[in-house]
Scaffold this active site. Structure first.
Site, mmCIF file in Angstrom:
data_model
loop_
_atom_site.group_PDB
_atom_site.id
_atom_site.type_symbol
_atom_site.label_atom_id
_atom_site.label_comp_id
_atom_site.label_asym_id
_atom_site.label_seq_id
_atom_site.Cartn_x
_atom_site.Cartn_y
_atom_site.Cartn_z
ATOM 1 N N GLU A 44 -8.598 -5.237 8.311
ATOM 2 C CA GLU A 44 -7.313 -5.101 8.992
ATOM 3 C C GLU A 44 -7.485 -4.412 10.345
ATOM 4 O O GLU A 44 -6.948 -4.853 11.355
ATOM 5 C CB GLU A 44 -6.366 -4.290 8.110
ATOM 6 N N SER B 76 5.548 -5.812 5.655
ATOM 7 C CA SER B 76 5.983 -6.933 6.487
ATOM 8 C C SER B 76 5.957 -8.208 5.668
ATOM 9 O O SER B 76 5.094 -8.366 4.804
ATOM 10 C CB SER B 76 5.042 -7.129 7.678
ATOM 11 N N TYR C 238 0.830 -1.212 0.000
ATOM 12 C CA TYR C 238 0.000 0.000 0.000
ATOM 13 C C TYR C 238 0.864 1.261 0.000
ATOM 14 O O TYR C 238 0.914 1.995 -0.976
ATOM 15 C CB TYR C 238 -0.896 0.048 1.243
ATOM 16 N N SER C 239 1.529 1.514 1.147
ATOM 17 C CA SER C 239 2.244 2.784 1.320
ATOM 18 C C SER C 239 3.413 2.915 0.359
ATOM 19 O O SER C 239 3.998 1.917 -0.060
ATOM 20 C CB SER C 239 2.797 2.881 2.742
#
Lengths: 397, 371
Positions: free
Chosen positions: A237, A154, A121-122
């Site tokens: 999430e 991660s 995402y980021s």
């Protein structure tokens, strides 16, 4: 099994069925990775992994309350694998928005825990403003070609797929040109580099994506509707993440009772009135947060939505920073040290730095305050200068 | 003390809310707070009629027989509207003290009149230093045959100047005791104190050989129990007050326009509001939890009360203080209600123990809970 599922399931008959199945199948403990894999396969095959899901996708169409019954029975004997209809972010997102072909291919392996996953995402240029992503996916025949850079990922090194948001249309405003993919990670165009955090640990990676290939069937939702898919995924999430953060990492036990009291006693400063005031403040904040959470759950049960739900993360940030501050206060000069011989200092210093994991990660405290102000208190939004212009005209740093 | 059903409690809370919305509006508060007595007799009678004054009094003595849960709920409404009344002094502190003392004769004689509002009572708990421990008591009791004589000084006596009955905590030959004193009797001299919170009444009372009548058995425990009930009530008042202040502050931030935008759209204001929501909701959780634990007689009730006492006190002050800043100039004027709430919040934060006092006792509870 399909016949059983067609019958009306009472809470009691369900409880008996789960118990009987566990009695016949649960070995009591799992000794190896092979044991674990075998067990998970059994749970999925017997339709206990996602009991609230439709029968078409390995579920039983149970109500949420009945799903809890199944979870309680599994928990009672210590067996893992059920409740994934609440907790398996990847499988839930795929079920909600994936193509039939991708579901056929990945749902069962995801539920068995055989597929490594990560979040893409980021980006270095899109943190709080996630819709400002500049990773691109360009359609070429039956696949997309992906280029860009992701961060805070991660498990990227071991992942088989990454849930990716990428820009597929640069001529529409930023929220409308984004699409959502399951990007295969094991390919030459995907390079993973560990990112060293301020704590010295490396839980996260940077992911460099250069001409990586993503099959068209791995698109979730429609082209350009990725922002909506992302909201679905983020909701899962948050519901999984909401419950707290890491404590001290030294692993050296701190004595009975309230940890800060034990720490102050050990340090010989528990009689210091100033320290006692500070301990009361921090323990007070922790208890208040627990009381707020309990009240939120009670409100939810009564069907009234609660302002309290959205306050937990902000409260937790403050608690973590404050606890680290008071631990440091208790240790005094002792906090100058680190390493295994100084576990208390190690803990205080680790918590001081790791508190930012919560106050920045998953939406900074400042973004969280915007959300509370706007969605809970109904305050007007700040004007967004980039909201209605084509993304290629949006200013960047 | 009993407990109503959840439905009865909601209905009761609603009737109090409607009465106060109607009769304790800002204009009423401003008018009443400038009177010498500091309360409106008609509203006091109406509160007694619906059962709020005798809320915690046993039905056998004419009360509603409710407990901490109902009291906390009512006090949230009291705090929200800044009610000017001796409810906390008479209906909570004095009634609570009498009931914990359990003196059958005194209760039969006094509680019915407290419950119906015809007798305003208060407790004289502390001396000129204003602490809330046995050692802060500055009145001495000495036996005079079967009677008692009181000497010394009590201060910060809530509604002492309008009370028709004083329950005086005094140090006697057999320890701390509670003595019934007629404020009109010889040797009692009452001086009203000017209060920063104009909705509150405080008095200093000097005793010079004043006649007292012993109630119940000696000991600090009944006093502490009455104080704890009052702390739960006060926590409810603080939570209710904080929520109301945040509500009108957010409302203002939505309508006040500067630089062409509602000020609530600016993060400088929005972030303060979000932080205050956490404060006021946490105060509400703490006050209600303390009431639940006290009603249940839970082993950790004391810790829950101490937590509520400091958390609600700090939250109410913080919300009021920041609310003035968020409003800007308008809230610096006397005519704006924000300062009335800040004054009340600052008073509430001192009564029956300041936040640091409660934090200290909270830590002591933490220590005691785990050796």
């Amino acid at each position: 099994m399909a016949d059983d599922a067609a019958l009306p399931v009472t809470d009691e008959s369900l409880r008996q069925e789960v118990r009987a199945w566990l009695a016949a199948n649960w070995p009591g403990e799992l000794h190896s990775e092979a044991d674990r894999q075998g067990w998970m396969a059994k749970v999925v095959e017997a339709r206990w992994a996602v009991p609230r899901w439709p029968t078409e996708w390995l579920g039983r169409d149970l109500s949420d309350a009945q799903g809890r019954i199944v979870e309680r029975e599994f928990a009672a004997v210590g067996a893992p694998g059920t409740g994934q209809d609440r907790t398996n972010l990847w499988a839930n997102t795929l079920l909600a928005r994936g193509t039939h072909a991708l579901k056929e291919k990945l749902i069962a392996p995801l539920l068995r825990g055989e597929v490594g996953m990560c979040l893409l995402y980021s980006e270095p240029g899109a943190g709080s403003d996630l819709a400002g992503i500049r990773t691109r996916a360009d359609r070429k025949g039956d696949h997309f070609v992906v280029n860009g850079q992701k961060v805070w990922t991660s498990y990227a090194a071991s992942a088989d797929y990454g849930m990716l948001i990428a820009r597929t249309d640069w001529d529409v405003p930023k929220h409308r040109g984004i699409s959502f993919f399951f990007l295969p990670m094991k390919q030459p165009g995907v390079e993973v580099r560990p990112l060293r955090q301020i704590t010295g640990e490396s839980q996260f990676n940077e992911v460099f994506i250069t001409d990586a290939i993503c099959p068209a069937e791995n698109l979730l939702g429609e082209l350009g509707e990725g922002w909506g898919v992302l909201q679905t995924a983020l909701a899962y999430e948050r519901s999984v993440m909401g419950e707290g953060a890491r404590g001290p990492r030294s692993g050296v036990p701190e004595g009975e009772g309230e940890p800060l009291v034990a720490l102050a006693r050990e340090a010989g400063v528990l009689s210091d009135p100033l320290i006692r005031q500070e301990i009361a403040k921090v323990v007070g904040l922790k208890r208040l947060n627990a009381l707020n959470t309990a009240r939120a759950k009670a409100d939810l049960k009564q069907g009234t939505s609660s302002a309290l739900m959205s306050l937990g993360k902000l409260a937790m940030s403050r608690i973590l920073h404050e606890e680290a501050r008071v631990r440091t206060l208790i240790l005094g000069a002792g906090s100058l040290l680190e390493g295994p011989d100084f576990p208390r200092a190690e803990d205080a210093n680790f918590l001081t730095l790791n508190a930012y994991f919560t106050s920045i990660g998953g939406g900074t405290d400042q973004i969280q305050r915007n959300i509370i102000g706007e969605r809970v208190l109904g305050l007007p939004k700040e004007p967004e200068v980039d909201r209605d212009i084509p993304f290629r005209e949006v200013r960047t740093s | 003390m009993g407990t109503l059903t959840a439905q009865e409690r909601l209905a009761f809370q609603d009737s109090v809310r409607r009465l106060l919305a109607d009769r304790s509006a800002e204009a009423d508060v401003r008018r009443t707070m400038e009177t010498p007595s500091g309360y409106a007799a008609e509203l006091w009678a109406a509160l007694a009629d619906i059962g709020a004054v005798g809320l915690i009094v046993d039905p056998e003595h004419g009360g509603a027989g409710a407990g901490p849960l109902e009291l906390e709920a009512v006090m949230e409404e009291v705090g929200a509207t800044l009610l000017c009344s001796p409810l906390l002094s008479s209906g909570v502190l004095a009634a609570g003290l009498l009931q914990t003392l359990g003196d059958a004769e005194a209760n039969a004689r006094l509680l019915p009149r407290i419950a119906d509002g015809s007798l305003i009572a208060t407790a004289a708990l502390t001396g000129p230093k204003g602490g809330w421990r046995p050692k802060d008591v500055a009145v001495r009791a000495s036996a005079d045959g079967a009677a008692w004589r009181l000497d010394g000084e009590a201060s910060f006596v809530t509604h002492g100047q309008i009370a028709g009955l004083l329950l005086v905590v005094a140090e006697g030959p057999d320890g701390i005791g509670v003595f019934e004193v007629d404020p009109a009797s010889a040797g009692v001299s009452i001086t009203p104190l000017p209060t920063f919170d104009h909705t509150l009444r405080l008095a200093r009372i000097e005793f010079q050989g004043a006649a007292g009548r012993r109630i119940g058995a000696p000991g600090w425990a009944p006093v502490e129990a009455a104080l704890d009930l009052a702390r739960v009530a006060l926590a409810g008042e603080q939570a209710g007050g904080a929520r109301r202040v945040l509500e009108f502050t957010v409302g203002y931030a939505k309508t006040r326009i500067q630089f062409g935008r509602a000020i609530g759209s600016y993060q400088a204001i929005k972030h303060m509001a979000a932080d205050l929501l956490l404060e006021s909701e946490s105060a509400t959780s703490a006050a209600r939890h303390a009431a639940v634990q006290l009603a249940a007689g839970a082993p950790d009730a004391k810790a829950a009360i101490e937590l509520a006492a400091f958390a609600c006190a700090d939250a109410f002050v913080k919300v009021c203080a920041d609310a003035i800043q968020m409003h800007g100039g308008i809230a610096f004027t006397w005519n704006h209600p924000a300062h009335l709430y800040l004054r009340r919040a600052r008073a509430d934060a001192q009564l029956f123990g300041a936040p640091d006092f409660h934090r200290e006792r909270f830590v002591a509870e933490l220590e005691a809970a785990h050796g």
